[in-house]
Design an enzyme around this catalytic site. Structure first.
Site, short mmCIF file in Angstrom:
data_model
loop_
_atom_site.label_atom_id
_atom_site.label_comp_id
_atom_site.label_asym_id
_atom_site.label_seq_id
_atom_site.Cartn_x
_atom_site.Cartn_y
_atom_site.Cartn_z
N CYS B 321 0.85 -1.20 0.00
CA CYS B 321 0.00 0.00 0.00
C CYS B 321 0.89 1.25 0.00
CB CYS B 321 -0.90 -0.02 1.23
SG CYS B 321 -1.88 1.46 1.47
N TRP B 324 2.57 1.60 -3.36
CA TRP B 324 1.60 2.08 -4.36
C TRP B 324 1.49 3.60 -4.29
CZ3 TRP B 324 -2.81 5.02 -3.92
CH2 TRP B 324 -3.62 5.10 -5.05
N HIS B 325 1.54 4.12 -3.06
CA HIS B 325 1.38 5.57 -2.90
C HIS B 325 2.51 6.36 -3.52
CE1 HIS B 325 -1.97 4.82 -0.16
NE2 HIS B 325 -2.27 6.10 -0.34
N GLY B 326 3.71 5.86 -3.39
CA GLY B 326 4.80 6.66 -3.96
C GLY B 326 6.09 5.89 -4.03
N PHE B 474 0.33 10.09 -7.46
CA PHE B 474 0.39 8.64 -7.29
C PHE B 474 -0.17 7.94 -8.52
CE2 PHE B 474 -0.46 10.11 -2.78
CZ PHE B 474 0.88 10.36 -2.56
#
Lengths: 330, 474
Positions: B321, B324-326, B474
């Protein structure tokens, strides 16, 4: 649409438009005038003018170019596409580097700068605008900016200091209404200062305090180091010249204590003139040019907006004399 | 183009008028698809090619998976689809990150490379539409979805402009039935959609950008070292900023979709009224957390294979997670930290005190504030420029690292941000049991007008710069 929603929205629209109109009238009664707000998008619109233009003129520098040279007048006088890329409060060396890297630029770069602005410490000041143009400037932003500009031209309430959050903050801080800015910006980023609408003595005083503080906190680099750093600047100039372009450094007028402080910290003989001897680009110093002698600088650093046409003509005449633009162009 | 731009206002008005003026449902969908590509091209026209190519590829894979009965071949098809999607995402989003990490690791063992700038531009929204495509292909593989027979409908599922660049992350099974038949115009959805659009804009323009962002930007500047009080101020205002920014964007998306007759799932449900981090993640970026639950956590075996394995699965899911964000270690650690907190909460509730059983309103409000404080502490990792900055700030907040008291932000700015933040928190705690926005259709015309006036005023009287939505990166 369900009737109750339609009614709610129509009612809301009437209320909000009424409130906006009342707010606009109130601000105008307080003496505020509308002005375009400068930002990276407006700069990018100007940068776009250079794309595809044959032999354009790029006006680089800080406030002394942005608030003194009429881009339109230059364009009309020379018949060459002209872009106002000067940025208030930011020295222009990064923009020169950017033009050097742009292989399509074969025009004239007029760079308003002084010895302080050539100091390596200030080279990156305009990089933010260039990054925006290179990485974030899109068709969508362009259309947004083109739609926003006329709103700012005609509505005082479109100025960010009048956002309700900004006003609420001021209220909490016990501060008065926002400073009645004496700058009116045109959509092409040329700024007109109106010293009749402001307290010139206070501005002059503050400018001096800021400059004294600046030189105390940031003493100049030794002349030898300053000059050695400029080898890189010279290489960018040569890059432009090699493909047929021209570059000129222009030390714009300053006066009074401001000039005294500049001279004390960056003595002309040790800095400006030393670079002028080796610079591949011509360097114009305002004190050497009779055309600039008659200008009054109310705050010791900028001319009044009313003098912009005369100043622009003076600059054009000097550029002609230095062989940087064609004599017939005027 | 961003929802808070005048470009979008013109685009929306023109698209809306053309859509409702078009009589044929098929033509309407074609129009929506074409204009969605225009919407995307406004960022970078070249990336439309990538979007079209991946959409067509996944649609074809779906068709192949549907028709194929041999399980090994189906597995190969699924892997091919996942690989293509993840390779595209990996190249555009993570290539620079992994290159930098490799250079850093080489330096540790004494090999020095010059930093390499790969110069890769990130296609906006790639994380969102890749997850939607993956969900579709996996669901078809699992036979939980029928493969789309119409490329137009599938393309619209991936590309429909309100959700294209920052979600909510749609599921094909939710969206596909909505493409079957035309929607009538005369619905309350029009009025509510417009209200959600303006409430979302108000959250973004007014609260995120004007109230919270200036405080956050000042306190998180790399050269600042805020003391304990100001570290808390920075962390809490950032939590509120990111909520107002992202929830604002999502509300706009839901509202705009409603104006075209489409229903999107809710993405935020009063997350700061949550009691505990588990509750919070059920209310925060719901479309992402449910995606991770269904396509990562459950396939890993969730808690089926024992508590310890379940805890490890949860932490791993949240590491992903974060990634995925950055493409930065701060995001990865932020994700991992969330995973650890969720595991810790499970253990605490199982063995010490199940605080979710508290029923009194003041008790739940107090627990919501504690949850918010925990969220704010770990949000520092999300916002900080480096792990070093985040660690220093978090340690200062928790009293583990003594820094002198600071006064970086003017007191009245801090008070103002805190007062507005308190209102946002109070509203969320008070409405924690209110789901969705259908209640807007049930209140009186007076209340609806008040909501519309407030949202319109917040937008109209907030001129300023329009910085990008945080989640666009993102």
């Amino acid at each position: 649409m369900a009737r109750r929603w339609l009614a709610a929205w129509l009612l809301a629209l009437v209320v909000v438009l009424g409130a906006a109109a009342a707010f606009e009238v109130h601000l105008r009664q307080l003496g505020y005038v509308p002005t375009v707000q400068d930002d990276e998008d407006l700069w990018s619109l100007q940068a776009d003018r250079l794309r595809g233009a044959t032999n354009p003129i790029a006006l680089l520098g800080a406030s002394r170019i942005q608030f003194a040279v009429d881009r339109e007048r230059v364009e009309q006088a020379t018949g060459r596409t002209t872009a106002m890329l000067a940025v208030n409060g930011a020295y222009p060396v990064a923009a020169l580097r950017w033009l050097a890297k742009d292989t399509s630029f074969k025009g004239l770069a007029v760079i308003g700068v002084d010895s302080r602005g050539l100091d390596r410490r200030h080279w990156e000041m305009q990089q933010r605008w260039i990054d925006h143009y290179e990485h974030r400037w899109t068709y969508a932003r362009e259309i947004h900016r083109l739609l926003l500009t006329p709103l700012q031209e005609y509505l005082v309430m479109m100025r960010s200091p009048f956002a309700w959050v900004a006003l609420a903050r001021r209220e909490l801080a016990g501060e008065p209404m926002p400073f009645n800015d004496y700058l009116v910006m045109r959509p092409d980023r040329v700024g007109f200062l109106d010293y009749e609408r402001t307290d010139v003595a206070a501005i002059k005083r503050q400018r001096l305090i800021d400059l004294v503080d600046y030189y105390r906190n940031y003493p100049p680099a030794p002349p030898a180091k300053w000059l050695a750093d400029l080898a890189q600047v010279s290489s960018w100039v040569r890059t432009i010249q090699a493909r047929g372009g021209k570059v000129v450094f222009f030390r714009e007028p300053s006066a009074g204590e401001h000039l005294v402080l500049d001279e004390k910290n960056y003595p002309r003989g040790e800095y400006w003139d030393a670079y002028a001897r080796i610079s591949p680009a011509p360097m114009i110093e305002f004190r050497d040019e009779p055309e600039f002698r008659s200008f009054v600088l109310p705050d010791t650093s900028h001319i009044d907006g009313k003098d912009i046409p005369r100043f622009t003509d003076a600059l054009l005449a000097v550029l002609v004399r230095h062989g940087l633009i064609a004599p017939t162009a005027q | 183009m961003t929802f808070d731009s005048l470009t979008f206002a013109v685009f929306l008005a023109a698209t809306w008028a053309a859509y409702w003026a078009t009589p044929s449902w098929h033509t309407r969908k074609l129009l929506l698809l074409a204009l969605s590509y225009v919407f995307y091209a406004a960022w970078n026209p070249f990336f439309v090619v990538l979007l079209v190519a991946t959409t067509a590829f996944d649609w074809l894979m779906g068709r192949k998976l549907e028709g194929e009965t041999r399980q090994p071949v189906r597995r190969v098809l699924l892997c091919a689809s996942i690989a293509v999607n993840l390779c595209a995402l990996g190249f555009f989003k993570y290539a620079q990150f992994f290159t930098n990490t490799a250079i850093d690791l080489a330096r540790v063992i004494g090999i020095t490379y010059r930093p390499i700038d790969l110069g890769i531009l990130l296609p906006v929204g790639i994380s969102f539409y890749t997850f939607e495509s993956l969900a579709y292909v996996i669901d078809v593989f699992r036979r939980r979805s029928k493969a789309s027979t119409r490329l137009l409908d599938y393309s619209l599922y991936v590309t429909f402009f309100p959700h294209l660049v920052a979600g909510p992350i749609l599921r094909y099974n939710d969206f596909d039935p909505q493409t079957a038949a035309p929607k009538p115009f005369a619905e309350t959805a029009q009025g509510r959609g417009l209200a959600l659009l303006f409430i979302g804009l108000a959250l973004k323009i007014c609260l995120a950008d004007l109230v919270f962002a200036p405080v956050v930007d000042t306190l998180f500047a790399p050269d600042q070292h805020p003391g304990m009080a100001e570290s808390w101020l920075g962390a809490t205002t950032f939590s509120l900023q990111v909520y107002c920014d992202f929830a604002g964007y999502t509300l706009c998306a839901i509202g705009v979709a409603l104006m075209f007759g489409f229903r999107f799932p809710s993405n935020f449900e009063s997350p700061f009224g949550s009691v505990g981090m588990i509750d919070l993640w059920n209310r925060w970026h719901i479309s992402l957390s449910t995606w991770l639950r269904d396509y990562v956590f459950k396939p890993l075996g969730h808690y089926r294979r024992g508590r310890l394995r379940g805890h490890a699965n949860l932490i791993f899911t949240f590491f992903l997670c974060g990634l995925w964000h950055g493409a930065a270690w701060t995001f990865v650690l932020w994700g991992g930290l969330n995973g650890v907190l969720l595991v810790a909460e499970r253990i605490f509730r199982d063995h010490v005190w199940d605080f979710t059983r508290v029923r009194s309103a003041p008790g739940r409000a107090a627990l919501a504030l504690v949850t918010f404080a925990i969220f704010a502490v770990e949000a520092v990792m999300f916002r900080a420029h480096s792990i070093h900055q985040a660690a220093g700030m978090m340690a200062t907040m928790l009293g583990l690292h003594a820094r002198p008291a600071s006064s970086i932000v003017p007191a009245h700015d801090a008070r103002f941000a805190l007062a507005v933040g308190a209102c946002v928190l109070a509203a969320q705690i008070a409405t924690v049991n209110v789901r969705g926005w259908e209640w807007l259709d049930r209140v009186s015309i007076g209340w609806r007008t008040a909501v519309a006036v407030a949202a319109l005023c917040a937008v109209v009287f907030s001129p300023g710069l329009n910085p990008a939505f945080i989640y666009f990166q993102f």
